[in-house]
Write a protein that holds these residues in place. Structure first.
Motif, PDB file in Angstrom:
ATOM      1  N   ASN A   9       0.812  -1.219   0.000  1.00  0.00           N
ATOM      2  CA  ASN A   9       0.000   0.000   0.000  1.00  0.00           C
ATOM      3  C   ASN A   9       0.845   1.269   0.000  1.00  0.00           C
ATOM      4  O   ASN A   9       0.323   2.358  -0.096  1.00  0.00           O
ATOM      5  CB  ASN A   9      -0.928   0.015   1.215  1.00  0.00           C
ATOM      6  CG  ASN A   9      -1.959  -1.079   1.135  1.00  0.00           C
ATOM      7  OD1 ASN A   9      -2.360  -1.480   0.058  1.00  0.00           O
ATOM      8  ND2 ASN A   9      -2.380  -1.576   2.281  1.00  0.00           N
ATOM      9  N   LYS A  10       2.151   1.125   0.140  1.00  0.00           N
ATOM     10  CA  LYS A  10       3.025   2.286   0.224  1.00  0.00           C
ATOM     11  C   LYS A  10       3.080   3.027  -1.109  1.00  0.00           C
ATOM     12  O   LYS A  10       3.062   4.244  -1.153  1.00  0.00           O
ATOM     13  CB  LYS A  10       4.416   1.856   0.673  1.00  0.00           C
ATOM     14  CG  LYS A  10       5.314   2.997   1.028  1.00  0.00           C
ATOM     15  CD  LYS A  10       6.599   2.476   1.620  1.00  0.00           C
ATOM     16  CE  LYS A  10       7.449   3.617   2.114  1.00  0.00           C
ATOM     17  NZ  LYS A  10       8.692   3.149   2.705  1.00  0.00           N
ATOM     18  N   GLU A  11       3.164   2.289  -2.200  1.00  0.00           N
ATOM     19  CA  GLU A  11       3.226   2.901  -3.523  1.00  0.00           C
ATOM     20  C   GLU A  11       1.821   3.005  -4.094  1.00  0.00           C
ATOM     21  O   GLU A  11       1.055   2.054  -4.072  1.00  0.00           O
ATOM     22  CB  GLU A  11       4.096   2.052  -4.444  1.00  0.00           C
ATOM     23  CG  GLU A  11       5.542   2.041  -4.029  1.00  0.00           C
ATOM     24  CD  GLU A  11       6.388   1.243  -4.995  1.00  0.00           C
ATOM     25  OE1 GLU A  11       5.973   1.072  -6.158  1.00  0.00           O
ATOM     26  OE2 GLU A  11       7.443   0.779  -4.560  1.00  0.00           O
ATOM     27  N   ASN A  15      -2.338   7.493  -7.876  1.00  0.00           N
ATOM     28  CA  ASN A  15      -2.359   8.717  -7.085  1.00  0.00           C
ATOM     29  C   ASN A  15      -1.252   9.664  -7.552  1.00  0.00           C
ATOM     30  O   ASN A  15      -1.475  10.862  -7.741  1.00  0.00           O
ATOM     31  CB  ASN A  15      -2.189   8.368  -5.603  1.00  0.00           C
ATOM     32  CG  ASN A  15      -2.345   9.546  -4.682  1.00  0.00           C
ATOM     33  OD1 ASN A  15      -1.862  10.637  -4.958  1.00  0.00           O
ATOM     34  ND2 ASN A  15      -3.004   9.318  -3.566  1.00  0.00           N
ATOM     35  N   ASP A  16      -0.049   9.113  -7.754  1.00  0.00           N
ATOM     36  CA  ASP A  16       1.078   9.932  -8.218  1.00  0.00           C
ATOM     37  C   ASP A  16       0.795  10.528  -9.596  1.00  0.00           C
ATOM     38  O   ASP A  16       1.039  11.717  -9.832  1.00  0.00           O
ATOM     39  CB  ASP A  16       2.356   9.088  -8.268  1.00  0.00           C
ATOM     40  CG  ASP A  16       2.800   8.617  -6.889  1.00  0.00           C
ATOM     41  OD1 ASP A  16       2.358   9.219  -5.882  1.00  0.00           O
ATOM     42  OD2 ASP A  16       3.571   7.641  -6.821  1.00  0.00           O
ATOM     43  N   ARG A  23      -1.245  19.097 -11.320  1.00  0.00           N
ATOM     44  CA  ARG A  23      -0.305  20.226 -11.261  1.00  0.00           C
ATOM     45  C   ARG A  23      -0.244  20.956 -12.602  1.00  0.00           C
ATOM     46  O   ARG A  23      -0.079  22.169 -12.648  1.00  0.00           O
ATOM     47  CB  ARG A  23       1.082  19.741 -10.862  1.00  0.00           C
ATOM     48  CG  ARG A  23       1.220  19.620  -9.376  1.00  0.00           C
ATOM     49  CD  ARG A  23       2.681  19.423  -8.955  1.00  0.00           C
ATOM     50  NE  ARG A  23       2.691  18.492  -7.836  1.00  0.00           N
ATOM     51  CZ  ARG A  23       3.115  17.250  -7.874  1.00  0.00           C
ATOM     52  NH1 ARG A  23       3.636  16.754  -8.971  1.00  0.00           N
ATOM     53  NH2 ARG A  23       3.046  16.485  -6.816  1.00  0.00           N
ATOM     54  N   SER A  24      -0.381  20.207 -13.686  1.00  0.00           N
ATOM     55  CA  SER A  24      -0.325  20.843 -15.000  1.00  0.00           C
ATOM     56  C   SER A  24      -1.662  21.487 -15.392  1.00  0.00           C
ATOM     57  O   SER A  24      -1.699  22.332 -16.281  1.00  0.00           O
ATOM     58  CB  SER A  24       0.106  19.839 -16.067  1.00  0.00           C
ATOM     59  OG  SER A  24      -0.885  18.848 -16.227  1.00  0.00           O
ATOM     60  N   ARG A  25      -2.743  21.073 -14.715  1.00  0.00           N
ATOM     61  CA  ARG A  25      -4.077  21.646 -14.990  1.00  0.00           C
ATOM     62  C   ARG A  25      -4.752  21.972 -13.656  1.00  0.00           C
ATOM     63  O   ARG A  25      -5.688  21.293 -13.231  1.00  0.00           O
ATOM     64  CB  ARG A  25      -4.911  20.639 -15.771  1.00  0.00           C
ATOM     65  CG  ARG A  25      -4.317  20.325 -17.134  1.00  0.00           C
ATOM     66  CD  ARG A  25      -5.041  19.225 -17.853  1.00  0.00           C
ATOM     67  NE  ARG A  25      -6.486  19.362 -17.814  1.00  0.00           N
ATOM     68  CZ  ARG A  25      -7.323  18.350 -18.036  1.00  0.00           C
ATOM     69  NH1 ARG A  25      -6.857  17.161 -18.317  1.00  0.00           N
ATOM     70  NH2 ARG A  25      -8.609  18.536 -17.979  1.00  0.00           N
TER      71      ARG A  25
END
Length: 108
Positions: A9-11, A15-16, A23-25
Protein backbone atom coordinates in the motif's frame (compact mmCIF):
# COMPACT_ATOMS: atom_id res chain seq x y z
CA UNK A 1 2.77 -1.50 15.26
CA UNK A 2 2.96 0.12 11.84
CA UNK A 3 2.94 -1.40 8.41
CA UNK A 4 5.94 -3.46 7.37
CA UNK A 5 8.51 -1.63 5.21
CA UNK A 6 7.60 -3.64 2.13
CA UNK A 7 3.89 -2.85 2.36
CA UNK A 8 2.15 -2.98 -1.04
CA UNK A 9 0.00 0.00 0.00
CA UNK A 10 3.02 2.29 0.22
CA UNK A 11 3.23 2.90 -3.52
CA UNK A 12 0.19 4.43 -5.20
CA UNK A 13 1.05 4.93 -8.88
CA UNK A 14 -2.39 6.19 -9.91
CA UNK A 15 -2.36 8.72 -7.09
CA UNK A 16 1.08 9.93 -8.22
CA UNK A 17 0.00 10.18 -11.88
CA UNK A 18 -3.17 12.07 -10.92
CA UNK A 19 -1.23 14.57 -8.81
CA UNK A 20 1.16 15.23 -11.72
CA UNK A 21 -1.77 15.79 -14.09
CA UNK A 22 -3.48 18.13 -11.61
CA UNK A 23 -0.30 20.23 -11.26
CA UNK A 24 -0.32 20.84 -15.00
CA UNK A 25 -4.08 21.65 -14.99
CA UNK A 26 -4.82 23.31 -11.63
CA UNK A 27 -8.41 24.31 -12.50
CA UNK A 28 -9.43 20.77 -13.53
CA UNK A 29 -9.99 19.63 -9.96
CA UNK A 30 -12.16 22.68 -9.29
CA UNK A 31 -14.28 21.93 -12.38
CA UNK A 32 -14.70 18.29 -11.31
CA UNK A 33 -15.75 19.40 -7.82
CA UNK A 34 -18.23 21.87 -9.35
CA UNK A 35 -19.75 19.10 -11.48
CA UNK A 36 -20.07 16.85 -8.42
CA UNK A 37 -21.84 19.63 -6.53
CA UNK A 38 -24.13 20.41 -9.51
CA UNK A 39 -25.25 16.76 -9.81
CA UNK A 40 -25.82 16.56 -6.04
CA UNK A 41 -27.94 19.74 -6.17
CA UNK A 42 -30.04 18.16 -8.93
CA UNK A 43 -30.94 15.42 -6.46
CA UNK A 44 -28.79 12.59 -7.81
CA UNK A 45 -28.44 10.34 -4.78
CA UNK A 46 -25.13 8.78 -5.88
CA UNK A 47 -23.52 12.23 -6.11
CA UNK A 48 -25.07 13.30 -2.81
CA UNK A 49 -23.59 10.22 -1.11
CA UNK A 50 -20.20 10.86 -2.70
CA UNK A 51 -20.26 14.45 -1.50
CA UNK A 52 -21.21 13.43 2.04
CA UNK A 53 -18.52 10.71 2.08
CA UNK A 54 -15.90 13.25 0.98
CA UNK A 55 -16.95 15.79 3.62
CA UNK A 56 -17.82 13.62 6.62
CA UNK A 57 -16.06 10.37 5.77
CA UNK A 58 -17.69 7.04 5.06
CA UNK A 59 -19.93 5.63 7.80
CA UNK A 60 -18.36 3.05 10.08
CA UNK A 61 -19.43 -0.47 9.22
CA UNK A 62 -21.24 -2.20 12.07
CA UNK A 63 -20.12 -5.77 12.71
CA UNK A 64 -22.82 -8.03 14.14
CA UNK A 65 -21.31 -10.21 16.86
CA UNK A 66 -24.49 -11.29 18.65
CA UNK A 67 -23.92 -15.03 18.39
CA UNK A 68 -20.24 -15.09 19.38
CA UNK A 69 -19.31 -17.15 22.46
CA UNK A 70 -18.03 -15.06 25.41
CA UNK A 71 -14.63 -16.74 25.21
CA UNK A 72 -14.07 -15.24 21.76
CA UNK A 73 -14.87 -11.63 22.75
CA UNK A 74 -11.99 -9.24 23.42
CA UNK A 75 -11.62 -7.38 26.73
CA UNK A 76 -12.69 -4.16 24.98
CA UNK A 77 -15.87 -5.82 23.69
CA UNK A 78 -16.67 -7.21 27.14
CA UNK A 79 -16.17 -3.76 28.70
CA UNK A 80 -18.53 -2.27 26.12
CA UNK A 81 -21.17 -4.85 26.98
CA UNK A 82 -20.70 -4.36 30.73
CA UNK A 83 -20.67 -0.56 30.66
CA UNK A 84 -23.04 0.17 27.80
CA UNK A 85 -23.07 3.93 27.20
CA UNK A 86 -20.53 4.55 30.00
CA UNK A 87 -17.80 3.07 27.83
CA UNK A 88 -16.09 6.13 26.33
CA UNK A 89 -13.04 6.64 24.09
CA UNK A 90 -11.99 3.01 24.24
CA UNK A 91 -11.54 2.92 28.03
CA UNK A 92 -14.03 2.20 30.79
CA UNK A 93 -14.74 4.89 33.38
CA UNK A 94 -14.19 2.36 36.18
CA UNK A 95 -11.36 -0.15 36.23
CA UNK A 96 -12.74 -3.58 37.09
CA UNK A 97 -9.45 -5.46 37.29
CA UNK A 98 -6.50 -4.08 39.31
CA UNK A 99 -3.18 -3.76 37.47
CA UNK A 100 -1.07 -6.95 37.60
CA UNK A 101 1.76 -5.37 39.63
CA UNK A 102 -0.52 -4.32 42.55
CA UNK A 103 -0.82 -6.75 45.45
CA UNK A 104 -3.59 -6.59 48.01
CA UNK A 105 -1.14 -7.14 50.90
CA UNK A 106 1.16 -4.30 49.70
CA UNK A 107 1.39 -1.70 52.56
CA UNK A 108 1.91 1.28 50.22
Amino acid sequence: MGRPLGSPNKEKPFNDALRIALRSRPLALRRVADQLLDKAEEGNLAYIRELIDRLDGKPVQVVDRQNVPLEELSDAELYRIAFGSDFHDGAPKVLLIPPANVRSDDPS
